[in-house]
Design a protein around this motif. Structure first.
Motif, PDB file in Angstrom:
ATOM      1  N   SER A 108     -33.007  -7.248  31.823  1.00  0.00           N
ATOM      2  CA  SER A 108     -31.686  -7.442  32.437  1.00  0.00           C
ATOM      3  C   SER A 108     -30.758  -6.322  32.009  1.00  0.00           C
ATOM      4  N   HIS A 143     -31.101  -9.029  36.984  1.00  0.00           N
ATOM      5  CA  HIS A 143     -31.927  -9.600  35.933  1.00  0.00           C
ATOM      6  C   HIS A 143     -33.175 -10.178  36.555  1.00  0.00           C
ATOM      7  N   SER A 183     -32.589  -6.570  26.657  1.00  0.00           N
ATOM      8  CA  SER A 183     -31.599  -6.731  27.732  1.00  0.00           C
ATOM      9  C   SER A 183     -30.204  -6.475  27.191  1.00  0.00           C
ATOM     10  N   TYR A 192     -31.958   0.487  34.362  1.00  0.00           N
ATOM     11  CA  TYR A 192     -31.678   0.271  32.930  1.00  0.00           C
ATOM     12  C   TYR A 192     -31.391   1.632  32.301  1.00  0.00           C
TER      13      TYR A 192
END
Ligand code: SAM
Ligand code: FES
Length: 329
Positions: free
Chosen positions: A44, A67, A92, A287
């Motif tokens: 996430s 996510h 995350s 990410y």
């Protein structure tokens, strides 16, 4: 080792090669030639925090948020286990969709794949940490980032250094293997403060210490800062190895993002762990903690074989087993 000696080693650019060689020898004598692989799942990029350095900070409106659903995360971990990884790291932002109940369900499911589970999901309550541990989580990874409290509070607004430290103490008390670490090359960070960080990690008696160079992200308030101090990060990591001869030390992704051989340089300067990314598809690109992050267009299978070949090319072996911290003290 005293602080003044650490400062001297960190500042000594000229003799860096000797320092890394010394750390490599200490690594070989204490943890051997095996490099332990951890499959990293970035599940996430949603985060309630607004750390000035971080590409997925709450205030970055330019990043598309995602996510994984719990079942997708479990499936990603299963594939990592099928590929031979004996540890999965679930990382995350601080995403509260992942309640303690959801996390425990995920941990219990993943533990059935016969892997060690490392969590890296930030600050939670004692009750949460306790329930994750009871669900089977083995290790927890949370960097203190810096022990300079003023700097910490400037960089992580609305966060408390003391609270993060207390979280680390709780994690240790609950019997997790504890990983922490720092960023090197933060604005206003001094060599003296990095020396304090190293002594802090030693006194905390960490099982794993991750040291990565800070890399400025263009969509953050630190966009125009310098950062990128690969060599200082390598020296810091090498001194960490001298201070704690038997812990696990990763060759960090940020090092390789600054130099194509960054992880190999680290593995030859004290590191004994690599965390290849096993996140799939679009998520890898989203990410984005810092620009130039390696492997964003690759697949888990590609990364596993690429890093395997690199490790073998320097005469090292891939660790078998879970690769936890074997204390020799
Ligand atoms: N939220 C969890 C936490 O706080 O521990 C884990 C995720 S956080 C993004 C993982 C690590 O990324 C941080 O501990 C920080 O050291 C590193 N990081 C974030 N932004 C970075 C940057 N611009 N350059 C290098 N490392 C960075
Ligand atoms: Fe991903 Fe090398 S580790 S391509």
């Amino acid at each position: 080792m005293q602080k003044d000696e650490i400062v001297r080693l960190l500042a000594d650019e000229e003799n860096e090669a000797d320092l890394l060689k010394r750390a490599d020898e200490v690594r070989r004598q204490n943890v051997g030639d095996a490099v332990h692989l951890r499959g990293l799942i970035e599940f996430s990029n949603i985060c309630r925090n607004n750390c000035l350095y971080c590409g997925i900070r709450r205030g970055n409106r330019k990043v598309a948020r995602y996510h994984m659903q719990p079942e997708e995360l479990i499936e990603t971990a299963r594939k990592a286990a099928d590929m031979g990884f004996k540890t999965v790291v679930l990382q995350s932002g601080e995403d509260m969709f992942y309640t303690a109940e959801r996390m425990c369900h995920i941990i219990e499911a993943i533990k059935k794949f016969d892997v060690a589970v490392t969590l890296s999901i930030g600050e939670r309550s004692y009750e949460d940490y306790k329930s994750f541990r009871e669900a089977g989580a083995d290790r927890y990874l949370m960097r203190i980032e810096t022990t300079d409290k003023d700097l910490y509070h400037k960089l992580d607004p609305n966060m408390s250094w003391q609270q993060r430290y207390e979280c680390l103490l709780m994690i240790r008390e609950l019997g997790y293997e504890l990983g922490s670490g720092i960023m090197v090359g933060l604005p206003e960070q001094t060599i003296e403060s990095i020396a304090d960080d190293l002594l802090f990690l030693r006194d905390l008696d960490v099982d794993m210490a991750g040291i990565g160079p800070f890399i400025p992200h263009p969509e953050t308030p630190l966009a125009h800062e310098k950062g990128g101090m690969l060599h200082l990060a390598l020296r810091t990591m090498a001194v960490m190895r001298l201070l704690m001869p038997d812990i696990n030390i990763p060759a960090t992704t940020a090092m390789e993002s600054l130099h194509p051989q960054g992880r190999l340089m680290a593995l030859q300067g004290g590191a004994n762990v690599v965390m290849p990314n096993v996140t799939e598809g679009e998520y890898r690109r989203l990410y984005e903690l810092y620009p130039g992050k390696i492997c964003v267009n690759d697949t888990p299978v590609h990364c596993r074989s690429c890093i395997g070949m690199k490790i073998m090319s320097i005469g090292r072996t891939i660790g078998e087993g879970y690769g936890g911290h074997q204390k020799r003290r």
